[in-house]
Write a protein that holds these residues in place. Sequence first.
Motif, mmCIF file in Angstrom:
data_model
loop_
_atom_site.group_PDB
_atom_site.id
_atom_site.type_symbol
_atom_site.label_atom_id
_atom_site.label_comp_id
_atom_site.label_asym_id
_atom_site.label_seq_id
_atom_site.Cartn_x
_atom_site.Cartn_y
_atom_site.Cartn_z
ATOM 1 N N UNK A 42 90.118 78.731 77.253
ATOM 2 C CA UNK A 42 90.378 79.996 76.578
ATOM 3 C C UNK A 42 90.347 79.727 75.082
ATOM 4 N N UNK A 43 89.557 80.502 74.354
ATOM 5 C CA UNK A 43 89.435 80.307 72.916
ATOM 6 C C UNK A 43 89.564 81.633 72.193
ATOM 7 N N UNK A 44 90.190 81.607 71.038
ATOM 8 C CA UNK A 44 90.315 82.764 70.169
ATOM 9 C C UNK A 44 89.398 82.523 68.975
ATOM 10 N N UNK A 45 88.289 83.227 68.923
ATOM 11 C CA UNK A 45 87.296 83.035 67.872
ATOM 12 C C UNK A 45 87.881 83.384 66.509
ATOM 13 N N UNK A 46 88.719 84.392 66.455
ATOM 14 C CA UNK A 46 89.296 84.832 65.184
ATOM 15 C C UNK A 46 90.186 83.757 64.553
ATOM 16 N N UNK A 47 91.032 83.107 65.356
ATOM 17 C CA UNK A 47 91.965 82.116 64.808
ATOM 18 C C UNK A 47 91.421 80.696 64.882
ATOM 19 N N UNK A 48 90.347 80.499 65.642
ATOM 20 C CA UNK A 48 89.802 79.155 65.791
ATOM 21 C C UNK A 48 90.712 78.241 66.597
ATOM 22 N N UNK A 49 91.468 78.820 67.532
ATOM 23 C CA UNK A 49 92.363 78.032 68.375
ATOM 24 C C UNK A 49 91.959 78.210 69.829
ATOM 25 N N UNK A 50 92.469 77.355 70.672
ATOM 26 C CA UNK A 50 92.173 77.475 72.092
ATOM 27 C C UNK A 50 92.566 76.230 72.841
ATOM 28 N N UNK A 51 92.153 76.182 74.097
ATOM 29 C CA UNK A 51 92.477 75.051 74.959
ATOM 30 C C UNK A 51 91.403 74.918 76.035
ATOM 31 N N UNK A 52 91.353 73.754 76.638
ATOM 32 C CA UNK A 52 90.445 73.495 77.761
ATOM 33 C C UNK A 52 91.118 72.520 78.705
ATOM 34 N N UNK A 53 90.971 72.766 79.998
ATOM 35 C CA UNK A 53 91.455 71.856 81.031
ATOM 36 C C UNK A 53 90.252 71.447 81.869
ATOM 37 N N UNK A 54 90.096 70.152 82.060
ATOM 38 C CA UNK A 54 88.994 69.606 82.854
ATOM 39 C C UNK A 54 89.568 68.835 84.035
ATOM 40 N N UNK A 55 89.119 69.208 85.217
ATOM 41 C CA UNK A 55 89.531 68.524 86.447
ATOM 42 C C UNK A 55 88.309 67.822 87.003
ATOM 43 N N UNK A 56 88.443 66.547 87.267
ATOM 44 C CA UNK A 56 87.403 65.814 87.996
ATOM 45 C C UNK A 56 87.969 65.485 89.355
ATOM 46 N N UNK A 57 87.188 65.779 90.395
ATOM 47 C CA UNK A 57 87.708 65.570 91.733
ATOM 48 C C UNK A 57 86.629 65.665 92.780
ATOM 49 N N UNK A 58 87.070 65.895 94.017
ATOM 50 C CA UNK A 58 86.166 65.970 95.154
ATOM 51 C C UNK A 58 86.306 67.348 95.798
ATOM 52 N N UNK A 59 85.168 68.035 95.929
ATOM 53 C CA UNK A 59 85.120 69.333 96.601
ATOM 54 C C UNK A 59 84.686 69.117 98.036
ATOM 55 N N UNK A 60 85.225 69.951 98.914
ATOM 56 C CA UNK A 60 84.797 69.931 100.307
ATOM 57 C C UNK A 60 85.238 71.218 100.987
ATOM 58 N N UNK A 61 84.566 71.563 102.043
ATOM 59 C CA UNK A 61 84.913 72.775 102.765
ATOM 60 C C UNK A 61 86.251 72.640 103.465
ATOM 61 N N UNK A 62 86.953 73.752 103.572
ATOM 62 C CA UNK A 62 88.213 73.796 104.311
ATOM 63 C C UNK A 62 87.859 73.967 105.780
ATOM 64 N N UNK A 63 88.366 73.085 106.626
ATOM 65 C CA UNK A 63 87.997 73.141 108.042
ATOM 66 C C UNK A 63 89.125 73.639 108.937
ATOM 67 N N UNK A 64 90.360 73.530 108.501
ATOM 68 C CA UNK A 64 91.489 73.977 109.305
ATOM 69 C C UNK A 64 91.639 75.497 109.220
ATOM 70 N N UNK A 65 91.691 76.195 110.362
ATOM 71 C CA UNK A 65 91.868 77.656 110.330
ATOM 72 C C UNK A 65 93.165 78.072 109.619
ATOM 73 N N UNK A 66 94.231 77.307 109.768
ATOM 74 C CA UNK A 66 95.488 77.642 109.102
ATOM 75 C C UNK A 66 95.362 77.507 107.587
ATOM 76 N N UNK A 67 94.732 76.419 107.135
ATOM 77 C CA UNK A 67 94.550 76.235 105.696
ATOM 78 C C UNK A 67 93.618 77.310 105.141
ATOM 79 N N UNK A 68 92.564 77.635 105.878
ATOM 80 C CA UNK A 68 91.641 78.669 105.420
ATOM 81 C C UNK A 68 92.360 80.007 105.263
ATOM 82 N N UNK A 69 93.189 80.381 106.251
ATOM 83 C CA UNK A 69 93.925 81.640 106.174
ATOM 84 C C UNK A 69 94.877 81.641 104.980
#
Length: 138
Positions: A77-104
């Motif tokens: 999120x950045x504010x162009x007017x004030x020149x301030x902002x932040x960024x969060x970067x997550x590095x990880x592993x993506x995978x499909x959810x296979x459990x019906x309970x977790x999916x729900x």
Amino acid sequence: MGEPEAYARFEPLPADEAGELLRTHRIGRVAWHGINGLLVLPVAYAWHDGVIAFRTAPGGALARLTEATEIAFEVDDFDVETGTGWAVLVRGVAQGVSSPDEEAEWQARLPEPWAPGPRDLVIRVDPVITTGRVVVRA
């Protein structure tokens, strides 16, 4: 002479603040190496108990992430007017959810996707490294 101009600098975000920013936002970008090179796509997501999840269509580009895939995920999120902002970067592993309970559970937490059509496939991202930084003016 007038006031000296403020200068910007980056400061690291503590892990708890990075997690809070992930929790309070809903749109992020997923980056990964696809079959035709690097891809970066926006998604509507949820953050819960240290895990990110989003929905996609079974035939779309993001559906390839049902197989364990190293990804990067960014929210900012950045504010162009004030020149301030932040960024969060997550590095990880993506995978499909296979459990019906977790999916729900995820289906109940996830915001509506922006893209039209059914988005029934839930992808989860298990973070390995989460970093963040904030741009401040001094």
